[in-house]
Write an enzyme that holds these catalytic residues in place. Structure first.
Site, PDB file in Angstrom:
ATOM      1  N   CYS A  18      -2.061   8.536  -8.439  1.00 31.04           N
ATOM      2  CA  CYS A  18      -3.286   8.241  -7.707  1.00 31.04           C
ATOM      3  C   CYS A  18      -4.287   9.357  -7.984  1.00 31.04           C
ATOM      4  CB  CYS A  18      -3.016   8.153  -6.212  1.00 31.04           C
ATOM      5  SG  CYS A  18      -4.526   8.043  -5.260  1.00 31.04           S
TER       6      CYS A  18
ATOM      7  N   LYS B 166       0.864  -1.174   0.000  1.00 34.14           N
ATOM      8  CA  LYS B 166       0.000   0.000   0.000  1.00 34.14           C
ATOM      9  C   LYS B 166       0.907   1.232   0.000  1.00 34.14           C
ATOM     10  CE  LYS B 166      -3.669   2.564   1.222  1.00 34.14           C
ATOM     11  NZ  LYS B 166      -4.464   2.998   0.071  1.00 34.14           N
TER      12      LYS B 166
ATOM     13  N   ASN C 251      -2.549   3.033 -13.418  1.00 29.67           N
ATOM     14  CA  ASN C 251      -3.266   3.315 -12.191  1.00 29.67           C
ATOM     15  C   ASN C 251      -4.749   3.415 -12.570  1.00 29.67           C
ATOM     16  OD1 ASN C 251      -4.038   4.278  -9.579  1.00 29.67           O
ATOM     17  ND2 ASN C 251      -1.986   5.138  -9.320  1.00 29.67           N
TER      18      ASN C 251
ATOM     19  N   GLY D 143      -7.674   7.730  -0.714  1.00 30.70           N
ATOM     20  CA  GLY D 143      -6.906   8.923  -0.354  1.00 30.70           C
ATOM     21  C   GLY D 143      -5.600   8.616   0.360  1.00 30.70           C
TER      22      GLY D 143
END
Lengths: 269, 320
Positions: B131, B46, B209, B73
């Protein structure tokens, strides 16, 4: 926790829109405690994609089978309701922390109250069964929109429990909210002994139950619900705000740290 | 016949090309009772940031047609807690560990890389500049970001080839580990961004992504995600991912790691043929936690059945 192919023993409608599914799952029954849940892959296709969480409703047949009680609300549960006896079902579990039944602060003789909203009675039936085994008889309060949505009061009565019912439309029991029943019960229940509340249902109801319990200094455990990505604490998709020691908040995972939290520590939004 | 499955990504020798994608596998410990972690070619953690991040408001996930949207987030406890709390378990696995990193400034990335460079059990870095739930720059850039050296004008770093180049150029020297740059699909020409990442010193490119998406509850008229928009993943995005891997394979020489909606071994083989040297399993981990094991078995059988001695023979083997 394991991912297992269970066998569907039965899948029957119990009321319009409500089903009970029995699964052969000895691995899960071995360790499951009330309040824990399973993640079910409703079909082998990618539509719907994600697994669906269901609280364990009962453990039967010499502890080799689990039952889930579910309401048909969307794609996943619609597909699940069409699955047939004998088919295999992919089940991940048991997951989550579960209710604390033995409260160390109190003796076992204290009063236990189960407060359910709608299909929230599903995991609370498992709690009732476990308490009855410990020779504790909880008081059961169930609230639902209408008479047809009261789905397992008979099972609970068969355990020798007192079941109080509230419906929004007054078609069965008290006309109004289940929290009204709880308030009425307080003077009696709190008379002598300490009280522990176990609750599962819509967020608003849980919030109200927690507020009453906080005011009356009652130990309260609530089962939260969130949309899960994984159900095992990997995706961090189901965080909920829990009060920390400094009275600020910290994010906890509903699937892994929960789904059971103390009512007073949840920050309701 | 037993085929050779080894592939190289930078300095990392992978025993097979199967990795697990960042954000879909936690820190591996979550899956320990559900699969054999030791079979993995590599584990991508992660995403870690220098300091703890609380993450985005709820709800953070929502299901869409054959896919899901997320806006977590980058919730994480920060690099120090990662090293103390997560590395001890990870290093016991004897699987290459690649740490996904993100930051808000060049200085933050530098500090993060310096700390991780000291960790012997970390084999590589995956730079997450893609992201969609983190906006690192505003339009126009705030003085703080401009001072931080982020001069690009909008959105994500990996949406701008100059910003991608200058960030990587600025931080690459702070790590000796294999350096992978993960790219966003939310761009016009992914080939030129990949090229910028390559010329700035990346050892490999991973893509894609998630694709920026949205879902609305028609009863409340509210977005289904707390962050309004989020990243789409799952089988729904596989054709887009595959196309982008193919495009990038024509623009760079460094290895490509294909990501995006890989659910089974057939999907994985498609990515290898399109030009990926390795692949990452993401959303499939949520549906079937043992996906990686099944995909590896499927690849082995495919190679054996087709009498392919070395997996490298099919990488980039697209016939047109």
């Amino acid at each position: 926790m394991k991912d297992i192919k269970t066998k569907i023993i039965s899948n029957e409608i119990v009321a319009p829109g409500y089903y009970k599914m029995v699964l052969e799952a000895p691995y899960i029954t071995k360790t499951a405690i009330p309040g824990q849940f399973i993640q079910v892959r409703c079909s082998d296709s990618y539509e719907p994609l994600l697994r669906r969480p269901f609280g364990i409703h009962r453990i039967t047949n010499h502890e080799s089978r689990i039952t889930i009680l579910y309401e048909v609300v969307g794609k996943g549960t619609t597909i699940l309701s069409k699955r047939r006896k004998g088919e295999r079902l992919d089940v991940l579990g048991p997951l989550g922390n579960g209710f604390t039944l033995q409260d160390t602060r109190h003796k076992t003789q204290d009063t236990r109250i189960l407060i359910a909203g709608g299909v929230g009675i599903a995991p609370l039936t498992f709690v009732a069964e476990a308490l009855v085994k410990k020779k504790i008889k909880p008081i059961v309060l169930i609230g639902a929109k209408t008479k047809k949505a009261i789905v397992c009061s008979d099972d609970l009565k068969k355990m020798g429990l007192k079941v109080h019912i509230a419906t929004d439309d007054g078609t069965l029991g008290h006309k109004g909210f289940v929290t009204d029943l709880f308030r009425d019960l307080l003077p009696v229940a709190c008379g002598l002994q300490p009280v522990t509340v176990y609750s599962c249902g819509p967020k608003l109801m849980l919030k109200k139950v927690s507020e009453i319990c906080k005011k009356e200094k009652i130990n309260c455990q609530v089962s939260l619900e969130e949309t899960f990505g994984c159900g095992i604490g990997a995706c961090l998709g189901c965080s909920c705000k829990i009060k920390d020691r400094r009275n600020k908040f910290t994010y906890k995972l509903t699937c892994k740290d929960g789904p059971i939290f103390k009512g007073e520590e949840v920050i309701w939004e | 016949m037993i085929s050779n499955l080894e592939v190289n990504v930078g300095k990392i020798k992978l025993k097979n090309p199967i990795m697990v994608a960042s954000g879909t596998f936690g820190y591996a410990e979550e899956f320990k009772s559900l699969m054999d972690l030791k079979m993995l070619g590599a584990i991508i953690t992660k995403t870690i940031t220098l300091k703890k991040r609380a993450g985005n408001p709820m709800p953070r996930v929502c299901e869409t047609s054959s896919g899901m949207l997320n806006s977590i987030g980058l919730e994480n406890d920060g690099v120090e807690n990662f090293i103390d709390g997560k590395i001890p378990f990870l290093k016991k696995l004897n699987v290459p560990i690649i740490v996904s990193v993100s930051g808000d400034s060049i200085d933050e990335f530098k500090a993060l890389l310096k700390i991780l460079d000291k960790e012997r059990s970390v084999s590589g870095i995956e730079l997450n500049i893609s992201c969609p739930n983190i906006q690192v720059a505003r339009h126009p850039p705030t003085p703080r970001l401009r001072r931080a050296g982020m001069t690009h004008d909008t959105g994500l770093i990996s949406q701008n080839k100059d910003a991608t180049y200058s960030l990587i150029k600025g931080i690459r020297k702070y790590t000796n580990k294999t350096f992978i740059t993960k790219l966003s699909p939310n761009v016009t020409d992914i080939g030129e961004i990949a090229k910028a990442a390559e010329s700035a010193g990346s050892d490999a490119i991973s893509l894609i992504n998630t694709i920026l998406g949205m879902a609305i509850d028609i009863d409340t008229k509210r977005p289904k995600l707390g962050n309004i928009v989020g990243g789409l993943s799952g089988p729904a995005i596989k054709p887009v991912a595959l196309r982008m891997v193919y495009e990038v394979s024509k623009s760079v020489k460094i290895p490509i790691i294909g990501i995006g909606g890989i659910m089974d071994w057939q999907d994985a083989i498609e990515f290898l043929i399109a030009g990926a040297s390795a692949i990452q399993i993401g959303t499939a981990n949520f549906i079937d936690p043992a996906s990686s094991e099944k995909i590896l078995k499927g690849i082995e059988e495919y190679l054996s059945k087709n009498k392919i001695k070395d997996i490298k023979k099919i990488i980039g083997g697209l016939k047109i």
